[in-house]
Design an enzyme around this catalytic site. Structure first.
Site, PDB file in Angstrom:
ATOM      1  N   ASP A 106       0.870  -1.172   0.000  1.00 38.79           N
ATOM      2  CA  ASP A 106       0.000   0.000   0.000  1.00 38.79           C
ATOM      3  C   ASP A 106       0.917   1.234   0.000  1.00 38.79           C
ATOM      4  OD1 ASP A 106      -2.170   1.649   0.438  1.00 38.79           O
ATOM      5  OD2 ASP A 106      -2.663   0.898   2.415  1.00 38.79           O
ATOM      6  N   PHE A 155     -10.368  -1.292   0.154  1.00 36.80           N
ATOM      7  CA  PHE A 155      -9.945  -2.208   1.215  1.00 36.80           C
ATOM      8  C   PHE A 155     -10.389  -3.616   0.828  1.00 36.80           C
ATOM      9  CE2 PHE A 155      -9.975  -4.331   5.324  1.00 36.80           C
ATOM     10  CZ  PHE A 155      -8.739  -3.924   5.809  1.00 36.80           C
TER      11      PHE A 155
HETATM   12  P1  5GP Z   1       1.915  -0.610   3.701  1.00 36.96           P
HETATM   13  O1  5GP Z   1       2.966  -0.619   4.763  1.00 36.96           O
HETATM   14  O2  5GP Z   1       2.439  -0.878   2.323  1.00 36.96           O
HETATM   15  O3  5GP Z   1       1.112   0.675   3.764  1.00 36.96           O
HETATM   16  O4  5GP Z   1       0.840  -1.683   4.089  1.00 36.96           O
HETATM   17  C1  5GP Z   1       1.032  -3.022   3.986  1.00 36.96           C
HETATM   18  C2  5GP Z   1       0.141  -3.739   4.980  1.00 36.96           C
HETATM   19  O5  5GP Z   1      -1.094  -3.045   5.171  1.00 36.96           O
HETATM   20  C3  5GP Z   1      -0.266  -5.109   4.487  1.00 36.96           C
HETATM   21  O6  5GP Z   1       0.638  -6.100   4.874  1.00 36.96           O
HETATM   22  C4  5GP Z   1      -1.630  -5.289   5.128  1.00 36.96           C
HETATM   23  O7  5GP Z   1      -1.470  -5.824   6.417  1.00 36.96           O
HETATM   24  C5  5GP Z   1      -2.188  -3.897   5.277  1.00 36.96           C
HETATM   25  N1  5GP Z   1      -3.151  -3.546   4.215  1.00 36.96           N
HETATM   26  C6  5GP Z   1      -3.022  -2.576   3.281  1.00 36.96           C
HETATM   27  N2  5GP Z   1      -4.104  -2.509   2.490  1.00 36.96           N
HETATM   28  C7  5GP Z   1      -4.943  -3.475   2.923  1.00 36.96           C
HETATM   29  C8  5GP Z   1      -6.238  -3.938   2.478  1.00 36.96           C
HETATM   30  O8  5GP Z   1      -6.851  -3.451   1.520  1.00 36.96           O
HETATM   31  N3  5GP Z   1      -6.768  -4.993   3.168  1.00 36.96           N
HETATM   32  C9  5GP Z   1      -6.160  -5.566   4.235  1.00 36.96           C
HETATM   33  N4  5GP Z   1      -6.774  -6.572   4.824  1.00 36.96           N
HETATM   34  N5  5GP Z   1      -4.928  -5.164   4.665  1.00 36.96           N
HETATM   35  C10 5GP Z   1      -4.336  -4.127   4.023  1.00 36.96           C
END
Ligand code: 5GP
Length: 184
Positions: A106, A155
């Site tokens: 993300d 999400f």
């Molecule tokens: P980042 O550090 O890249 O912002 O986020 C990565 C983490 O965010 C992922 O490992 C996950 O745990 C969580 N995450 C980000 N987007 C989503 C989503 O749409 N659904 C879920 N269940 N988790 C998400």
């Protein structure tokens, strides 16, 4: 039986996921120069993806599996910005070919943090495999060597991804416009 959740529409079906996982496993295996590969799954979200992925890798490749757990979203939809190791891998990765397997990227915060710590341990190679990429939300550039699907900023749950710890067991990936918990 009432699950207590409305899951939203299917964004990626189980069949599409399985076809893509097949292709990713082939690419990873053919892109691995050594004979050994240490696959590091990020708990808990990557468990189902990793278990499908490694079972499609050829016998000739000596695949080992380990896991890391780091703090990320908790039960909320927005990132806290706090990244902390809760469980580290058990083996020394110096000189090894390592593949990080993550469910979704993300902002990139989680993966860039992991790459920094694992690179400092001097692996022979360190590659990343991510099932879902929400590239619109990226705050930190991260190289993704193997990506399953690019998705919009929604999400998602299912196939390992949770909502408050639930819904990881769904075979399809569902998009939730709003988290629609209903009274069980
Ligand atoms: P980042 O550090 O890249 O912002 O986020 C990565 C983490 O965010 C992922 O490992 C996950 O745990 C969580 N995450 C980000 N987007 C989503 C989503 O749409 N659904 C879920 N269940 N988790 C998400």
């Amino acid at each position: 039986m009432e699950s207590g959740y409305k899951t939203g529409k299917v964004l990626i079906s189980a069949r599409e996921i399985q076809n893509r996982v097949d292709a990713l496993a082939d690419k990873i295996a053919s892109g691995t120069r050594g004979r050994e590969l240490l696959v590091v799954g990020i708990l808990n979200g990557a468990v189902i993806f990793l278990s499908d992925l490694v079972r499609r890798m050829p016998l000739e490749l000596d695949v080992k599996i380990d896991f890391m757990s780091i703090s990320s979203y908790g039960n909320a939809v927005k990132s806290s910005g706090v990244v902390r190791i809760l469980k580290d891998i058990g083996s020394d990765i110096a000189g090894k070919d390592v593949l990080i397997v993550e469910d979704i990227i993300d902002t990139g915060l989680t993966l860039s943090y992991l790459l920094n710590i694992l690179n400092a341990r001097r692996p022979a190679s360190l590659r990343t495999c991510v099932l879902l990429d929400k590239s619109e939300k990226r705050e930190i550039p991260v190289t993704i060597d193997y990506c399953g699907f690019s998705i919009p900023d929604v999400f998602v749950v299912g196939y390992g991804l949770d909502c408050g710890g639930s819904l990881r067991h769904l075979s399809d990936i569902h998009a939730l416009d709003a988290i629609d918990a209903i009274d069980g």
